[in-house]
Design an enzyme around this catalytic site. Sequence first.
Site, mmCIF file in Angstrom:
data_model
loop_
_atom_site.group_PDB
_atom_site.id
_atom_site.type_symbol
_atom_site.label_atom_id
_atom_site.label_comp_id
_atom_site.label_asym_id
_atom_site.label_seq_id
_atom_site.Cartn_x
_atom_site.Cartn_y
_atom_site.Cartn_z
ATOM 1 N N MET A 119 2.817 6.117 -2.696
ATOM 2 C CA MET A 119 3.898 7.081 -3.154
ATOM 3 C C MET A 119 4.146 6.985 -4.673
ATOM 4 S SD MET A 119 5.367 8.335 -0.509
ATOM 5 C CE MET A 119 3.829 8.524 0.374
ATOM 6 N N VAL A 159 0.945 -1.189 -0.025
ATOM 7 C CA VAL A 159 0.041 0.066 -0.209
ATOM 8 C C VAL A 159 0.822 1.397 0.049
ATOM 9 C CG1 VAL A 159 -1.886 1.144 1.177
ATOM 10 C CG2 VAL A 159 -1.875 -1.312 1.075
ATOM 11 N N CYS A 160 1.897 1.179 0.743
ATOM 12 C CA CYS A 160 2.916 2.429 0.768
ATOM 13 C C CYS A 160 3.536 2.733 -0.507
ATOM 14 C CB CYS A 160 4.017 2.187 1.728
ATOM 15 S SG CYS A 160 3.236 1.954 3.439
ATOM 16 N N THR A 161 3.660 1.545 -1.126
ATOM 17 C CA THR A 161 4.313 1.647 -2.756
ATOM 18 C C THR A 161 3.174 2.419 -3.479
ATOM 19 O OG1 THR A 161 5.874 -0.105 -2.265
ATOM 20 C CG2 THR A 161 5.575 0.580 -4.529
#
Length: 159
Positions: free
Chosen positions: A52, A47-49
């Site tokens: 960003m 999810v972070c990838t």
Amino acid sequence: MVDTGDAAPDFTAPLANGDVTSFTLSDRLEDEAPIVLAFFPGAFTSVCTDEMCTFQDRLAAFDDVDATVYGVSRDTPFTLNEFRAQNELEFGLISDLNEAVIEEYDVAMDFDDLGVHGVAKRSVFVIDADGEVTYSWVSDDPGVEPEYDEVEAAAEDAA
């Protein structure tokens, strides 16, 4: 918790920008505001990838209103530089290895079942040239991404 209308807590932390330099929020406001601080739990997670990379895909909209985007996580600046390189991110990532920024913005969370403590909740703050938080969004669910259209509109309003 830092909220809309509050003075943004000032901080100094390492900035992963292909190299490693120092970032002090108050020093950047005059030339780079509005500043979008996008806190995320950890580099190289799905999810972070996605988050960003979505900011990267929408970077032109922020550039159009002269807003500057920074990601913020507890990862080391060296990890963040590799994360930037692998995902072709053109904006800087702030390393909050000692949790000082996460604590100042009151966005710490734990993954007790994994034994991971003190990472950033997924959250976004837009800060204007006067250092005022003009937009804040904090999620207690690490699987939820921000409403990017809202963040873009907030950056435009703060410009």
